[in-house]
Scaffold this active site. Sequence first.
Site, PDB file in Angstrom:
ATOM      1  N   HIS A 147      57.495  19.757   6.203  1.00 35.25           N
ATOM      2  CA  HIS A 147      56.916  20.560   5.265  1.00 35.25           C
ATOM      3  C   HIS A 147      55.800  19.912   4.465  1.00 35.25           C
ATOM      4  O   HIS A 147      56.086  19.163   3.277  1.00 35.25           O
ATOM      5  CB  HIS A 147      58.159  21.078   4.082  1.00 35.25           C
ATOM      6  CG  HIS A 147      58.972  21.831   4.828  1.00 35.25           C
ATOM      7  ND1 HIS A 147      60.300  21.599   5.187  1.00 35.25           N
ATOM      8  CD2 HIS A 147      59.051  23.231   5.030  1.00 35.25           C
ATOM      9  CE1 HIS A 147      60.906  22.517   5.534  1.00 35.25           C
ATOM     10  NE2 HIS A 147      60.190  23.698   5.458  1.00 35.25           N
ATOM     11  N   ASN A 148      54.924  19.847   5.083  1.00 33.41           N
ATOM     12  CA  ASN A 148      53.541  19.306   4.675  1.00 33.41           C
ATOM     13  C   ASN A 148      52.539  20.183   4.748  1.00 33.41           C
ATOM     14  O   ASN A 148      52.597  21.305   5.119  1.00 33.41           O
ATOM     15  CB  ASN A 148      53.322  18.117   5.186  1.00 33.41           C
ATOM     16  CG  ASN A 148      53.388  18.108   6.710  1.00 33.41           C
ATOM     17  OD1 ASN A 148      52.828  18.997   7.382  1.00 33.41           O
ATOM     18  ND2 ASN A 148      54.240  17.114   7.527  1.00 33.41           N
ATOM     19  N   ALA A 149      51.212  19.548   4.396  1.00 36.85           N
ATOM     20  CA  ALA A 149      50.080  20.474   4.454  1.00 36.85           C
ATOM     21  C   ALA A 149      49.472  20.977   5.762  1.00 36.85           C
ATOM     22  O   ALA A 149      49.059  21.997   6.167  1.00 36.85           O
ATOM     23  CB  ALA A 149      48.796  19.591   3.829  1.00 36.85           C
ATOM     24  N   VAL A 150      49.907  19.964   6.770  1.00 34.78           N
ATOM     25  CA  VAL A 150      49.674  20.459   8.161  1.00 34.78           C
ATOM     26  C   VAL A 150      50.592  21.673   8.760  1.00 34.78           C
ATOM     27  O   VAL A 150      49.943  22.596   9.380  1.00 34.78           O
ATOM     28  CB  VAL A 150      49.918  19.286   9.386  1.00 34.78           C
ATOM     29  CG1 VAL A 150      49.550  19.817  10.568  1.00 34.78           C
ATOM     30  CG2 VAL A 150      49.272  18.023   8.743  1.00 34.78           C
ATOM     31  N   HIS A 151      51.662  21.665   8.244  1.00 33.17           N
ATOM     32  CA  HIS A 151      52.305  23.002   8.431  1.00 33.17           C
ATOM     33  C   HIS A 151      51.737  24.255   7.736  1.00 33.17           C
ATOM     34  O   HIS A 151      51.888  25.199   8.367  1.00 33.17           O
ATOM     35  CB  HIS A 151      54.018  22.704   7.979  1.00 33.17           C
ATOM     36  CG  HIS A 151      54.680  23.936   7.892  1.00 33.17           C
ATOM     37  ND1 HIS A 151      55.097  24.705   8.979  1.00 33.17           N
ATOM     38  CD2 HIS A 151      55.184  24.783   6.687  1.00 33.17           C
ATOM     39  CE1 HIS A 151      55.752  25.822   8.518  1.00 33.17           C
ATOM     40  NE2 HIS A 151      55.848  25.858   7.153  1.00 33.17           N
TER      41      HIS A 151
ATOM     42  N   HIS B  53      52.674  28.982   0.713  1.00 30.58           N
ATOM     43  CA  HIS B  53      54.062  29.309   0.929  1.00 30.58           C
ATOM     44  C   HIS B  53      55.099  28.298   0.669  1.00 30.58           C
ATOM     45  O   HIS B  53      56.057  28.618   0.369  1.00 30.58           O
ATOM     46  CB  HIS B  53      54.198  30.074   2.068  1.00 30.58           C
ATOM     47  CG  HIS B  53      54.496  29.203   3.504  1.00 30.58           C
ATOM     48  ND1 HIS B  53      53.349  28.474   3.995  1.00 30.58           N
ATOM     49  CD2 HIS B  53      55.457  28.844   4.129  1.00 30.58           C
ATOM     50  CE1 HIS B  53      53.965  27.779   4.826  1.00 30.58           C
ATOM     51  NE2 HIS B  53      55.322  28.022   4.985  1.00 30.58           N
ATOM     52  N   ASP B  54      54.631  27.045   1.193  1.00 33.39           N
ATOM     53  CA  ASP B  54      55.675  25.887   0.896  1.00 33.39           C
ATOM     54  C   ASP B  54      54.971  25.021  -0.166  1.00 33.39           C
ATOM     55  O   ASP B  54      55.468  23.617   0.112  1.00 33.39           O
ATOM     56  CB  ASP B  54      56.087  25.137   2.020  1.00 33.39           C
ATOM     57  CG  ASP B  54      57.135  25.780   2.868  1.00 33.39           C
ATOM     58  OD1 ASP B  54      58.116  26.649   2.082  1.00 33.39           O
ATOM     59  OD2 ASP B  54      57.012  25.871   4.028  1.00 33.39           O
TER      60      ASP B  54
ATOM     61  N   ASP C  93      55.590  31.994   9.772  1.00 36.37           N
ATOM     62  CA  ASP C  93      56.483  30.683   8.843  1.00 36.37           C
ATOM     63  C   ASP C  93      57.328  29.999  10.065  1.00 36.37           C
ATOM     64  O   ASP C  93      57.541  28.879   9.800  1.00 36.37           O
ATOM     65  CB  ASP C  93      57.329  31.210   7.684  1.00 36.37           C
ATOM     66  CG  ASP C  93      57.844  30.057   7.032  1.00 36.37           C
ATOM     67  OD1 ASP C  93      57.187  28.976   7.085  1.00 36.37           O
ATOM     68  OD2 ASP C  93      58.769  30.196   6.232  1.00 36.37           O
TER      69      ASP C  93
ATOM     70  N   GLN D   2      67.758  23.495  17.946  1.00 33.11           N
ATOM     71  CA  GLN D   2      66.676  24.223  18.422  1.00 33.11           C
ATOM     72  C   GLN D   2      67.030  25.489  19.037  1.00 33.11           C
ATOM     73  O   GLN D   2      66.698  26.821  19.020  1.00 33.11           O
ATOM     74  CB  GLN D   2      65.575  23.579  19.159  1.00 33.11           C
ATOM     75  CG  GLN D   2      64.752  22.590  18.466  1.00 33.11           C
ATOM     76  CD  GLN D   2      64.186  23.086  17.166  1.00 33.11           C
ATOM     77  OE1 GLN D   2      63.495  24.044  17.564  1.00 33.11           O
ATOM     78  NE2 GLN D   2      64.348  22.545  16.071  1.00 33.11           N
TER      79      GLN D   2
END
Length: 530
Positions: free
Chosen positions: A223-227, A263-264, A373, A424
């Site tokens: 959950h970072n800026a790349v996501h 969104h995150d 998402d 997964q």
Amino acid sequence: MCQYFSRTTGLDRPVPKHVLSRRGAISFSSSSSLFGAPDPRQLSQRRGAISYDSSDQTALYIRMLGDVRVRSQVGFEPEGRGSYPYLCIDFRTLHSCSESSLIPGPGFISAGPVSGRRLRRLLSFQRYLHSSRLLWGTTHLNPLHILDEDYIGQAKCMLERVGSWNFDIFLFDRLTNGNSLVTMTFHLLNQYGLLELFQLDMVKLWRFLVMVQEDYHSLNPYHNAVHAADVTQAMYCYLREPKLAKSLTSCDILLGLLAAATHDLDHPGVNQPFLIKTNHYLAKLYRNSSVLENHHWRSAVGLLRETGLFSHLPAEEGLKMERQLGSLILATDISRQNEYLGKFRTHLNQDDLCLSNASHRHFILQMALKCADICNPCRPWELSKQWSEKVTQEFFHQGDIEKKHKLEVSPLCDSQRNSMGNIQIGFMTYVVEPLFAEWGRFSDTRLSQTMLGHLGLNKASWGGLVQQERPSSPDELEPSRPASVTMPTPAITEESEPESASAVEPIAVTTATATGATNSKEIPQGRKES
């Protein structure tokens, strides 16, 4: 501070500090042989942002190359976040005054003394952490955001294919020196002509995007800026689908892209149950209902108001856009997956979706953001596998924290009882497949078929890897199955407005476990994968 001089013109004159720290290619040399065409053998350092002549360390040869930290032996230090010209508050001085008052900057109106408690409410986790480091004298040095022209050119070439489903966000993030979210979002907003249409101030917009990117926690594996940049790119792909492209208004597109980017926002790297069982103040603030999603929305609104991005709009219009932004972000709550999916399926069965209706368009935007998402399993294997590794790492990190503090380990977070492949396969089976099957019914295009094709191949690939692991017990071959629990969840209104924390009713949803307690194919609750 040391004085720097440029002798390329035969005149000794001081070079201002703001020139040394500016973005762009700068070359200061103390010898004519270095001016214009530097000889690498005469440079003691060439890797990174700054190279300097070892014979004269008062002159700098600056070259942009990759993501590095500036370490100069002559007194030059990189600027902190608060000293950039597009930021009005200097966080290095935020706590320096004994009376805890803000230092006014350009365009900033002092609001008087600010108590520590109020300050912590205003700042996000990340920004308060930064200011705390500065307060205790442990300033975190961020690399200067500077790039070689070759890198910029490659990033621009990638943006020409930003609508491709095979877009490699990891490569793009490297080419933009960790600024993928800022670069991606600004490019898409500009490509749609939204800056001119909504008369958005370019400086305010850039400042807003920089602050959004910085409020994502870079230490989070997933959950970072790349996501966020990846979700924004996926959202763009969905906005280009024929049904949406011919129906959505410019306001819809603006809200969709901003919601994807935020969104995150300020995600702490742990899930909602963790915040609840540790009595976190956010869980109490939002009454254990969509805790993270509410925080993401409120954080985004805080940055919108701090930067004044919509300050030129009528007050009612600005508030309406904030509410709609919240409605989109709250839709990403995985514990409400069955609710949204059921409503989507009902609309498709009754064939009553009318995209000329504003509420129906907004609902489709919600479903598009939900798809964006959790679209990682629908990407090509090379990209999907990287995301799977990152989210599993974040799951297991939370589990390690819970074990350390003798807390009950959350589902999917126990590295001793779960494997990446089983997690997964369970996630694809119970969450991704039902959602994207319905999206394929709504938008029966080449893209939707491509996503379902990748999903099937990736699921088969994980199944093969699980078989190769040769688990000690047959139960481990089974994907994680959900068990029914009860969570307080707001109802969805026709206008899809965010619900207040008090207007909630408990409904039955499900959560994934590693034990396979039931055969129900309900959606897992708790930690969402994106």
